[in-house]
Enzyme design. Structure first.
Site, PDB file in Angstrom:
ATOM      1  N   CYS A  12      -2.467  -0.455   7.614  1.00  0.00           N
ATOM      2  CA  CYS A  12      -1.563   0.740   7.276  1.00  0.00           C
ATOM      3  C   CYS A  12      -1.802   1.766   8.640  1.00  0.00           C
ATOM      4  O   CYS A  12      -0.716   2.457   8.859  1.00  0.00           O
ATOM      5  CB  CYS A  12      -2.124   1.263   5.924  1.00  0.00           C
ATOM      6  SG  CYS A  12      -1.299   0.335   4.481  1.00  0.00           S
ATOM      7  N   CYS A  61      -6.282   1.480   5.125  1.00  0.00           N
ATOM      8  CA  CYS A  61      -6.732   0.385   5.774  1.00  0.00           C
ATOM      9  C   CYS A  61      -6.268  -0.004   7.284  1.00  0.00           C
ATOM     10  O   CYS A  61      -5.506   0.792   7.872  1.00  0.00           O
ATOM     11  CB  CYS A  61      -6.178  -0.924   5.022  1.00  0.00           C
ATOM     12  SG  CYS A  61      -4.445  -1.297   4.953  1.00  0.00           S
ATOM     13  N   GLU A  73       0.815   3.955   1.717  1.00  0.00           N
ATOM     14  CA  GLU A  73       1.169   4.518   3.313  1.00  0.00           C
ATOM     15  C   GLU A  73       2.418   3.718   3.656  1.00  0.00           C
ATOM     16  O   GLU A  73       3.447   4.232   3.861  1.00  0.00           O
ATOM     17  CB  GLU A  73       0.085   4.457   4.046  1.00  0.00           C
ATOM     18  CG  GLU A  73      -1.224   5.195   3.560  1.00  0.00           C
ATOM     19  CD  GLU A  73      -2.138   3.919   3.114  1.00  0.00           C
ATOM     20  OE1 GLU A  73      -3.345   4.113   3.466  1.00  0.00           O
ATOM     21  OE2 GLU A  73      -1.736   3.310   2.199  1.00  0.00           O
ATOM     22  N   HIS A 115       0.916  -1.234   0.043  1.00  0.00           N
ATOM     23  CA  HIS A 115      -0.048  -0.055  -0.083  1.00  0.00           C
ATOM     24  C   HIS A 115       0.771   1.213  -0.116  1.00  0.00           C
ATOM     25  O   HIS A 115       1.991   1.140   0.265  1.00  0.00           O
ATOM     26  CB  HIS A 115      -0.979  -0.160   1.103  1.00  0.00           C
ATOM     27  CG  HIS A 115      -2.061  -0.904   1.108  1.00  0.00           C
ATOM     28  ND1 HIS A 115      -3.040  -0.968   2.060  1.00  0.00           N
ATOM     29  CD2 HIS A 115      -2.293  -1.982  -0.032  1.00  0.00           C
ATOM     30  CE1 HIS A 115      -3.806  -1.920   1.670  1.00  0.00           C
ATOM     31  NE2 HIS A 115      -3.351  -2.786   0.555  1.00  0.00           N
TER      32      HIS A 115
END
Length: 146
Positions: free
Chosen positions: A104, A101, A75, A73
């Site tokens: 993250c 999410c 992040e 992801h």
């Protein structure tokens, strides 16, 4: 004299996050992240494959439970990029085009980031509940239309 056409810092960094998202290599969701402290960019990241692995846009996604597990992801990539280059993320703000999410969110908190600005809310209500419990500022900064 006031310049009314000038965007705010939040809008500025969210606009940059949108440009970063354009580098994403998983077509399921284009997400960009920018980590900032004192109005200075520390790191950026977008969702994409493991370094050296083929990209989803080239070979297709690896889907488990309706999620692509081949991608890292945005992040996480921004935090990893900062760590690789010895850049502290303590007391920083992260601008992300979609709210984090749960995994993250936990990484963001443990990286010392104190403020999360997101462009669109994405899936996980736990971030709303836990941000206030942990003293993390969570702000919606609407995405600009291209």
């Amino acid at each position: 004299m006031e310049n009314t056409g000038r965007v705010s810092w939040d809008e500025y960094f969210m606009n940059i996050a949108q440009v970063v998202a354009s580098r994403s290599t998983c077509g399921r969701k284009y997400v960009g992240a920018v980590i900032v402290r004192d109005n200075t960019i520390l790191s950026t990241g977008y969702n994409g494959s493991i370094r050296g692995a083929p990209h989803c846009i080239d070979v297709g996604c690896m889907i488990e439970n309706d999620h692509c597990v081949a991608t890292i992801h945005a992040e996480a990539n921004a935090i990893i990029h900062a760590a690789r280059h010895g850049v502290s993320t303590d007391d920083a703000t992260i601008y992300v085009t979609a709210s984090p999410c749960w995994n993250c969110f936990k990484m963001i908190v443990n990286a010392g980031i104190k403020r999360i600005c997101y462009g669109e809310f994405y899936r996980d209500e736990r971030t709303l509940e836990w941000s206030s419990k942990l003293g993390i500022s969570l702000s919606h900064v609407p995405l600009q239309k291209p």
